[in-house]
Structures are given as structure tokens and as C-alpha cells.
Write a protein that holds these residues in place. Sequence first.
Motif, PDB file in Angstrom:
ATOM      1  N   TRP A 281       0.852  -1.197   0.000  1.00 52.06           N
ATOM      2  CA  TRP A 281       0.000   0.000   0.000  1.00 52.06           C
ATOM      3  C   TRP A 281       0.884   1.241   0.000  1.00 52.06           C
ATOM      4  CZ3 TRP A 281      -0.099   3.931   3.551  1.00 52.06           C
ATOM      5  CH2 TRP A 281      -1.130   4.851   3.395  1.00 52.06           C
ATOM      6  N   LEU A 282       2.001   1.201   0.821  1.00 52.56           N
ATOM      7  CA  LEU A 282       2.900   2.348   0.930  1.00 52.56           C
ATOM      8  C   LEU A 282       3.594   2.645  -0.406  1.00 52.56           C
ATOM      9  CD1 LEU A 282       3.755   4.262   3.185  1.00 52.56           C
ATOM     10  CD2 LEU A 282       5.758   2.803   3.546  1.00 52.56           C
TER      11      LEU A 282
ATOM     12  N   ARG B 252       2.516   1.907  -3.382  1.00 49.77           N
ATOM     13  CA  ARG B 252       1.524   2.449  -4.332  1.00 49.77           C
ATOM     14  C   ARG B 252       1.259   3.923  -4.025  1.00 49.77           C
ATOM     15  NH1 ARG B 252      -1.680  -2.097  -3.395  1.00 49.77           N
ATOM     16  NH2 ARG B 252      -3.378  -0.805  -2.606  1.00 49.77           N
ATOM     17  N   ALA B 253       1.140   4.235  -2.708  1.00 49.40           N
ATOM     18  CA  ALA B 253       0.867   5.623  -2.311  1.00 49.40           C
ATOM     19  C   ALA B 253       2.048   6.511  -2.687  1.00 49.40           C
ATOM     20  CB  ALA B 253       0.594   5.699  -0.814  1.00 49.40           C
ATOM     21  N   TYR B 254       3.287   5.989  -2.512  1.00 52.02           N
ATOM     22  CA  TYR B 254       4.483   6.769  -2.871  1.00 52.02           C
ATOM     23  C   TYR B 254       4.452   7.086  -4.373  1.00 52.02           C
ATOM     24  CZ  TYR B 254       9.244   8.056  -3.923  1.00 52.02           C
ATOM     25  OH  TYR B 254      10.341   8.745  -4.392  1.00 52.02           O
TER      26      TYR B 254
ATOM     27  N   ARG C  52       1.934   7.170  -6.373  1.00 50.86           N
ATOM     28  CA  ARG C  52       0.806   8.045  -6.739  1.00 50.86           C
ATOM     29  C   ARG C  52       1.054   9.485  -6.293  1.00 50.86           C
ATOM     30  NH1 ARG C  52      -3.067   5.484  -3.869  1.00 50.86           N
ATOM     31  NH2 ARG C  52      -2.881   7.081  -2.280  1.00 50.86           N
ATOM     32  N   GLU C  53       1.480   9.653  -5.013  1.00 55.46           N
ATOM     33  CA  GLU C  53       1.546  11.001  -4.433  1.00 55.46           C
ATOM     34  C   GLU C  53       2.889  11.697  -4.664  1.00 55.46           C
ATOM     35  OE1 GLU C  53      -1.158  12.282  -3.412  1.00 55.46           O
ATOM     36  OE2 GLU C  53      -2.279  10.396  -3.466  1.00 55.46           O
TER      37      GLU C  53
ATOM     38  N   GLY D  14       0.507   2.381  -8.349  1.00 57.02           N
ATOM     39  CA  GLY D  14       0.188   3.716  -7.848  1.00 57.02           C
ATOM     40  C   GLY D  14      -0.088   4.683  -8.990  1.00 57.02           C
TER      41      GLY D  14
ATOM     42  N   GLU E 111      -3.369   3.926 -10.651  1.00 54.56           N
ATOM     43  CA  GLU E 111      -4.533   4.451  -9.915  1.00 54.56           C
ATOM     44  C   GLU E 111      -4.802   5.896 -10.324  1.00 54.56           C
ATOM     45  OE1 GLU E 111      -3.950   4.071  -5.654  1.00 54.56           O
ATOM     46  OE2 GLU E 111      -3.703   1.898  -5.851  1.00 54.56           O
TER      47      GLU E 111
END
Length: 209
Positions: free
Chosen positions: A5-6, A8-10, A12-13, A70, A73
Motif C-alpha cells: 500500500w505504501l 503504491r501511495a508513494y 501516486r503522491e 500507484g 490508480e
Amino acid sequence: MSRSWLGRAYDREVLGRVLDAAMRGVEPLRAKLLADARGRVVELGFGTGSNLPFYPEAVTSLVAVEPSEGLAELARERLRRSGRAHEVVVGSASRALPLDAHSFDAAVLTFVLCSVKRVPDLLAEARRLLAPGAPLFVAEHVLAPTRATATAQRLVRPAWKAALGGCDPARDTRALLEAAGFDTREVRDETLALPFPVKSGLVGVARPR
Ligand SMILES: C[S@@+](CC[C@H](N)C(=O)[O-])C[C@H]1O[C@@H](n2cnc3c(N)ncnc32)[C@H](O)[C@@H]1O
């Protein structure tokens, strides 16, 4: 390709925003390159969807291929907002994709080949997807045509690759396209609105021979 999850978030963000900012200078080039795209189009290495605003109405559907979950998404959100018919395939284009052979009117490859590990495999997949004679729209930073700049690119290559996720500033992409069976006569050398060592570019349409 499964990431935490981390991770993917990295992507994406953080990675997504960095890519968007770094590539702003090449927006006019994207508009020019994609003006003649038509029909069902596959974009390999979709990233954050930086090409999306530049696809003309004549593009009736878009398949976005992106290995980073990420970034995929982000791409999904942007494609949904665009209102365009689309599909997102999460995976590497260096492997067989779950897409029919010769089912696309065009393929798009922008600023991807510099960091792909198995370029011949990816180009073979692009060829498999394209209808006979259909265009591959390509824009890539490449090995400089002048000896002095090419030498400088090779000197900074190890540090650049280490800092930028394997991005090779000195790849001979025209030779790779030709070796993969693409005619590159409509692909021109261009100076890109990017910093050294990624200023030398190739932009245009390659066609399967
Ligand atoms: C520098 S970004 C460029 C993104 C976008 N094409 C653009 O023009 O801004 C490179 C992209 O290629 C993707 N990529 C790397 N290896 C790939 C592969 N084997 N197949 C498909 N995409 C790949 C990366 O995940 C990343 O999104």
C-alpha cells in the motif's frame, strides 16, 4: 505486479507529482506529436497520463498500460474524469499483454524506453498490437548525435541511473527501433525542453516494416 500500500501511495503522491513537474517543458511537443492520432490507441508506459490532454477527438478509445499500480490508480482517475472511452492494463509492456494482436490503430511511447530493461521485448509487443502499417508515435530522450555530448552523457550515466530509477541518458533508441523492425524515416532528431543530459531527443512516427 503487486506492491505494498505504501509503495503504491508513494508512486501516486510523490513519483506522480515529480514526473508531472519534470516533464512540463515537453507539453508543446506532446500536442504536436499526437495531433494525428486516430481510432483505438494503446499508450505503453502511461505514467500519470501527461499525454491525455493532447489526444484529439478522433481518438475513440484509449488503452493505458502502466506497470506501477500507484501511477495506474492516478491514470484511472484522470481517464475517468476525461470522459473518454478507456481501459487501464496494469503490467509491463515487455511481456505479453492481455490485448488482441493487430487490434490498434496507433501506439504511443513517450519517455519510456530510457528506463525499460528489455527494450526489444517491449518493441516486439508494440509491433504485435499494431494493425499493419499503423503508426507508433514516439518521443524519447536519447544518445546525443554529437560526440562530445554523447561522451558527457556516458560519464554521468551511472549517477543519473542510480538517482532516477534506472533512466539511461545515453540510449541509442533509433538503432533499437530499427532493430525491432520499425521504419524510422519519419522520426526526427530534436532538442528537447529538458535539462542536460536528456536534451537530445527523437520525435515522430515509426512504422512496422
Ligand atoms: C518517465 S515516465 C513517462 C510517462 C509518460 N509516458 C510521459 O510521457 O510522461 C516512464 C513510465 O514508463 C513506465 N514503464 C517502465 N517500464 C515499463 C514497461 N516495461 N512497460 C510499460 N511501462 C513501463 C514507468 O512506470 C513510467 O510510468
